[in-house]
Design a protein around this motif. Sequence first.
Motif, PDB file in Angstrom:
ATOM      1  N   UNK A   1       0.811  -1.224   0.000  1.00  0.00           N
ATOM      2  CA  UNK A   1       0.000   0.000   0.000  1.00  0.00           C
ATOM      3  C   UNK A   1       0.839   1.266   0.000  1.00  0.00           C
ATOM      4  N   UNK A   2       0.298   2.303  -0.642  1.00  0.00           N
ATOM      5  CA  UNK A   2       0.911   3.623  -0.644  1.00  0.00           C
ATOM      6  C   UNK A   2      -0.113   4.657  -0.234  1.00  0.00           C
ATOM      7  N   UNK A   3       0.193   5.911  -0.460  1.00  0.00           N
ATOM      8  CA  UNK A   3      -0.724   6.983  -0.089  1.00  0.00           C
ATOM      9  C   UNK A   3      -1.691   7.333  -1.215  1.00  0.00           C
ATOM     10  N   UNK A   4      -1.316   7.069  -2.468  1.00  0.00           N
ATOM     11  CA  UNK A   4      -2.175   7.404  -3.607  1.00  0.00           C
ATOM     12  C   UNK A   4      -3.065   6.205  -3.934  1.00  0.00           C
ATOM     13  N   UNK A   5      -4.196   6.146  -3.256  1.00  0.00           N
ATOM     14  CA  UNK A   5      -5.094   5.009  -3.424  1.00  0.00           C
ATOM     15  C   UNK A   5      -5.770   5.002  -4.789  1.00  0.00           C
ATOM     16  N   UNK A   6      -6.007   6.159  -5.369  1.00  0.00           N
ATOM     17  CA  UNK A   6      -6.620   6.169  -6.691  1.00  0.00           C
ATOM     18  C   UNK A   6      -5.669   5.568  -7.728  1.00  0.00           C
ATOM     19  N   UNK A   7      -4.402   5.926  -7.636  1.00  0.00           N
ATOM     20  CA  UNK A   7      -3.418   5.356  -8.557  1.00  0.00           C
ATOM     21  C   UNK A   7      -3.329   3.842  -8.379  1.00  0.00           C
ATOM     22  N   UNK A   8      -3.389   3.381  -7.134  1.00  0.00           N
ATOM     23  CA  UNK A   8      -3.312   1.935  -6.898  1.00  0.00           C
ATOM     24  C   UNK A   8      -4.586   1.228  -7.337  1.00  0.00           C
ATOM     25  N   UNK A   9      -5.723   1.893  -7.202  1.00  0.00           N
ATOM     26  CA  UNK A   9      -6.971   1.321  -7.706  1.00  0.00           C
ATOM     27  C   UNK A   9      -6.914   1.146  -9.217  1.00  0.00           C
ATOM     28  N   UNK A  10      -6.378   2.147  -9.900  1.00  0.00           N
ATOM     29  CA  UNK A  10      -6.225   2.057 -11.354  1.00  0.00           C
ATOM     30  C   UNK A  10      -5.260   0.939 -11.732  1.00  0.00           C
ATOM     31  N   UNK A  11      -4.168   0.843 -10.983  1.00  0.00           N
ATOM     32  CA  UNK A  11      -3.162  -0.185 -11.249  1.00  0.00           C
ATOM     33  C   UNK A  11      -3.739  -1.583 -11.055  1.00  0.00           C
ATOM     34  N   UNK A  12      -4.493  -1.767  -9.971  1.00  0.00           N
ATOM     35  CA  UNK A  12      -5.115  -3.061  -9.710  1.00  0.00           C
ATOM     36  C   UNK A  12      -6.086  -3.428 -10.817  1.00  0.00           C
ATOM     37  N   UNK A  13      -6.915  -2.475 -11.206  1.00  0.00           N
ATOM     38  CA  UNK A  13      -7.913  -2.730 -12.248  1.00  0.00           C
ATOM     39  C   UNK A  13      -7.249  -3.127 -13.566  1.00  0.00           C
ATOM     40  N   UNK A  14      -6.195  -2.430 -13.939  1.00  0.00           N
ATOM     41  CA  UNK A  14      -5.497  -2.739 -15.191  1.00  0.00           C
ATOM     42  C   UNK A  14      -4.845  -4.118 -15.143  1.00  0.00           C
ATOM     43  N   UNK A  15      -4.205  -4.427 -14.012  1.00  0.00           N
ATOM     44  CA  UNK A  15      -3.538  -5.722 -13.885  1.00  0.00           C
ATOM     45  C   UNK A  15      -4.548  -6.867 -13.886  1.00  0.00           C
ATOM     46  N   UNK A  16      -5.659  -6.687 -13.191  1.00  0.00           N
ATOM     47  CA  UNK A  16      -6.695  -7.722 -13.155  1.00  0.00           C
ATOM     48  C   UNK A  16      -7.360  -7.879 -14.521  1.00  0.00           C
ATOM     49  N   UNK A  17      -7.562  -6.766 -15.222  1.00  0.00           N
ATOM     50  CA  UNK A  17      -8.161  -6.822 -16.560  1.00  0.00           C
ATOM     51  C   UNK A  17      -7.251  -7.587 -17.530  1.00  0.00           C
ATOM     52  N   UNK A  18      -5.959  -7.305 -17.475  1.00  0.00           N
ATOM     53  CA  UNK A  18      -4.996  -7.979 -18.344  1.00  0.00           C
ATOM     54  C   UNK A  18      -4.991  -9.482 -18.095  1.00  0.00           C
ATOM     55  N   UNK A  19      -5.043  -9.856 -16.829  1.00  0.00           N
ATOM     56  CA  UNK A  19      -5.046 -11.277 -16.485  1.00  0.00           C
ATOM     57  C   UNK A  19      -6.365 -11.937 -16.877  1.00  0.00           C
ATOM     58  N   UNK A  20      -7.453 -11.206 -16.742  1.00  0.00           N
ATOM     59  CA  UNK A  20      -8.757 -11.739 -17.133  1.00  0.00           C
ATOM     60  C   UNK A  20      -8.810 -12.035 -18.624  1.00  0.00           C
ATOM     61  N   UNK A  21      -8.206 -11.181 -19.428  1.00  0.00           N
ATOM     62  CA  UNK A  21      -8.163 -11.400 -20.876  1.00  0.00           C
ATOM     63  C   UNK A  21      -7.405 -12.685 -21.196  1.00  0.00           C
ATOM     64  N   UNK A  22      -6.330 -12.956 -20.463  1.00  0.00           N
ATOM     65  CA  UNK A  22      -5.583 -14.198 -20.662  1.00  0.00           C
ATOM     66  C   UNK A  22      -6.447 -15.416 -20.337  1.00  0.00           C
ATOM     67  N   UNK A  23      -7.212 -15.321 -19.248  1.00  0.00           N
ATOM     68  CA  UNK A  23      -8.089 -16.434 -18.876  1.00  0.00           C
ATOM     69  C   UNK A  23      -9.181 -16.616 -19.917  1.00  0.00           C
ATOM     70  N   UNK A  24      -9.765 -15.530 -20.385  1.00  0.00           N
ATOM     71  CA  UNK A  24     -10.814 -15.620 -21.404  1.00  0.00           C
ATOM     72  C   UNK A  24     -10.295 -16.296 -22.661  1.00  0.00           C
TER      73      UNK A  24
END
Length: 243
Positions: free
Chosen positions: A59-82
């Motif tokens: 965790x860091x202090x910029x939660x919005x940036x980390x939320x965006x990072x999590x969403x992008x990483x999860x989306x990329x992995x989801x595409x691989x599973x699909x």
Amino acid sequence: MNNWRKIDQIWCAWPSKPKALIEMVGGSYIAATPHLSYSKLLGRLLKENFAIHAWSYVPGFDHQAQANQAWKALRKCRIKLESRIGCNNLEPIRIGHSLGCKLHLLAPDGGRKSHSFIGLCFNNYKADKSIPMLGKIKQKLKIQSEFSPSPKETMNLITKNYMQKRNLLIKFNSDNIDQSELLLEHLKARGDDESQLIKCNGNHLTPMNTGIKSILLNQINANSHENNNLEQLIALISKYASQ
């Protein structure tokens, strides 16, 4: 352990024919190794034929940036599973624990690309309350440090931008830092909302693996009540995620 592999920042476990996908974001400082910190919870859901994607982060202090990072990483992995299972429209069930709830709720898609959200132990305190030593450090170094967005800004953003109607909030009766009821108020304020809150036996660490809890609580063994609480939580999540 043998079921897990890491793709960039995501720990993945894939059944051959998953019935659904769970995207997990854990809490502060225990989510660097989510496949270990939440091994019993995620392992049981895997046995019930859910594919699991769990984001690894510090965790860091910029939660919005980390939320965006999590969403992008999860989306990329989801595409691989699909691609692997021949499906291009998986709608994940998003699960967050503690800070992980906030990061899911701040996702740039506003929850629109998900099936539902399960929030465990939501809290949204200021930085100096979430990090006990921060207040002393700030005074000594004369610095200003706060999470971004701030707690108030976070709730305003959820009311304004978060679109998912199906939300299950789980609050434990011995968790004195839970703010799920406040979150429910803001979700309900959006109108046409299907969110619900369920209170269960347990505490802020109940979703975690027993061994990790023993270390954090400085106990030699986690008691049987905690094991029972985790079993009840797993059954509740499985039932909701299967609807």
